[in-house]
Design an enzyme around this catalytic site. Structure first.
Site, PDB file in Angstrom:
ATOM      1  N   ASP A  46       0.840  -1.201   0.000  1.00 11.85           N
ATOM      2  CA  ASP A  46       0.000   0.000   0.000  1.00 11.85           C
ATOM      3  C   ASP A  46       0.878   1.256   0.000  1.00 11.85           C
ATOM      4  OD1 ASP A  46       0.868  -0.182   2.610  1.00 11.85           O
ATOM      5  OD2 ASP A  46      -1.096   0.095   3.532  1.00 11.85           O
ATOM      6  N   SER A  47       2.202   1.057   0.001  1.00  6.25           N
ATOM      7  CA  SER A  47       3.126   2.176  -0.235  1.00  6.25           C
ATOM      8  C   SER A  47       2.838   2.822  -1.587  1.00  6.25           C
ATOM      9  CB  SER A  47       4.578   1.696  -0.181  1.00  6.25           C
ATOM     10  OG  SER A  47       4.761   0.570  -1.029  1.00  6.25           O
ATOM     11  N   ASP A  85      -0.964  -6.170  -0.088  1.00  8.53           N
ATOM     12  CA  ASP A  85      -1.226  -5.513   1.200  1.00  8.53           C
ATOM     13  C   ASP A  85      -2.715  -5.273   1.374  1.00  8.53           C
ATOM     14  OD1 ASP A  85       0.737  -4.927   3.042  1.00  8.53           O
ATOM     15  OD2 ASP A  85       1.431  -3.130   1.989  1.00  8.53           O
ATOM     16  N   LYS A 115      -0.985  -9.425   3.160  1.00  2.62           N
ATOM     17  CA  LYS A 115      -0.192  -8.935   4.292  1.00  2.62           C
ATOM     18  C   LYS A 115      -1.054  -7.949   5.072  1.00  2.62           C
ATOM     19  CE  LYS A 115       3.432  -5.950   3.826  1.00  2.62           C
ATOM     20  NZ  LYS A 115       2.942  -4.783   4.599  1.00  2.62           N
ATOM     21  N   GLU A 117      -1.063  -5.406   8.868  1.00  2.00           N
ATOM     22  CA  GLU A 117      -0.231  -4.803   9.908  1.00  2.00           C
ATOM     23  C   GLU A 117      -0.822  -5.045  11.299  1.00  2.00           C
ATOM     24  OE1 GLU A 117       0.485  -0.657   9.033  1.00  2.00           O
ATOM     25  OE2 GLU A 117       1.124  -1.093   6.976  1.00  2.00           O
ATOM     26  N   GLU A 184       9.521  -4.015  10.314  1.00  2.00           N
ATOM     27  CA  GLU A 184       9.856  -2.695   9.746  1.00  2.00           C
ATOM     28  C   GLU A 184      10.276  -1.722  10.838  1.00  2.00           C
ATOM     29  OE1 GLU A 184       6.987  -0.929   7.067  1.00  2.00           O
ATOM     30  OE2 GLU A 184       8.143   0.935   6.921  1.00  2.00           O
TER      31      GLU A 184
HETATM   32  O1  KIV Z   1       3.585  -1.072   1.655  1.00  2.00           O
HETATM   33  C1  KIV Z   1       4.744  -1.501   1.570  1.00  2.00           C
HETATM   34  O2  KIV Z   1       5.450  -1.256   0.596  1.00  2.00           O
HETATM   35  C2  KIV Z   1       5.262  -2.324   2.650  1.00  2.00           C
HETATM   36  C3  KIV Z   1       6.713  -2.658   2.642  1.00  2.00           C
HETATM   37  C4  KIV Z   1       7.523  -1.475   2.918  1.00  2.00           C
HETATM   38  C5  KIV Z   1       7.020  -3.779   3.556  1.00  2.00           C
HETATM   39  O3  KIV Z   1       4.516  -2.680   3.515  1.00  2.00           O
END
Ligand code: KIV
Length: 286
Positions: A46-47, A85, A115, A117, A184
């Site tokens: 989600d970056s 994510d 993934k 958090e 992280e």
């Molecule tokens: O969103 C993302 O890119 C991430 C990575 C930095 C692990 O969660």
């Protein structure tokens, strides 16, 4: 082609001591390059909210946007393991909500795992997804979706209590059935302790060298962003500089009338062979 990377490959990596390389990816073109490069895991992070959408943080990214990018990336991936994510708001309300969102990520986005958090507080949710056959990668330490609760993107685990919370969170995720965990933004010794405390692989970003693997944001790795490079990033290229230079040359050529050349232009054909002419759409023109 190297054999397909699966959750079993990832789980086995810790035992065999093979370090995992994970990179974020947001589109089909880079996905193809990443897949051919030998990277083990492609993460549609989600970056993308920050590096693709230009947002200050990842919070506004929606499930539909994640699915759109996951679907694009999945078209370029054949060998690497593909993880997506879960965005902020798509899984925190309840395990049922998380299951609905994760189901869409797999069905519509084509990812092989999701993934999310959080540590102890996410264990029940992780267990729910794992029970129905959805592999889950955990993510503890600096969790960007909690940016406001952390008071900014701040390294976590600097004091004993906070470090202990990270270790307990990772253990809870493992007990709930997560197959790997991103660590992280934490001191290297905390990440090393977590890595020893769990039997599933840890994948670090800003977490020092003693994780079972490492992940970087693709744009950071390629040197695409401007001036600010966080301490944990290694820029393997300077594509930002090279892109700007290439675009500058294009502008110069256009202004000087040096582009296109005769070789880059179409010639007239006999009317009967010309048909309707080249398609106005992007794509191979005849
Ligand atoms: O969103 C993302 O890119 C991430 C990575 C930095 C692990 O969660």
């Amino acid at each position: 082609m190297e054999s397909k990377v699966t959750v079993r490959t990832i789980a086995g990596a810790k035992k065999s001591g093979r370090r995992l390389a994970m990179v974020t990816c947001y589109d089909a073109t880079f996905a193809r390059l990443l897949d051919e490069s030998g990277v083990d895991v492609a993460l549609v992070g989600d970056s993308l909210g920050m590096v693709v959408q230009g947002l200050p943080n990842t919070l506004p990214v929606t499930l539909d946007e994640m699915i759109y990018h996951c679907r694009a990336v999945s078209r370029g991936i054949r060998r690497a393991h593909l993880v997506g994510d879960m965005p902020f708001g798509a899984y925190q309300a309840s395990p049922e909500d998380a299951l609905r969102s994760a189901t869409r990520m797999l069905k519509e986005g084509g990812v092989e795992a999701v993934k999310l958090e959080g540590g102890v507080e996410m264990a029940e949710t992780v267990a729910k997804l794992v029970r129905v056959g959805i592999p889950v990668m955990g993510h503890v330490g600096l969790t960007p979706q909690s940016v406001h609760a952390m008071g900014g993107f701040r390294v976590q685990g600097r004091d004993t209590d906070s470090a202990q919370r990270i270790v307990l969170g990772a253990q809870a995720l493992e007990a709930a059935g997560a197959y790997s965990i991103v660590l992280e933004g934490m001191p290297a010794h905390v990440a090393a302790e977590v890595t020893r405390a769990v039997s599933i692989p840890t994948i670090g970003i800003g977490a020092g060298p003693d994780c079972d693997g490492q992940v970087l944001v693709l744009y950071d790795l390629l040197g695409l962003p401007g001036d600010f490079t966080p301490r944990f990033v290694r820029r393997y290229e300077e594509l930002g500089l090279r892109t700007r230079a290439a675009l500058g040359k294009f502008v110069d050529d256009v202004r000087a009338g040096a582009f296109p050349s005769a070789e880059e232009s179409y010639e007239a054909r006999a009317p009967e062979a010309a048909g309707a002419g080249p398609s106005p759409k992007y794509g191979p023109h005849s």
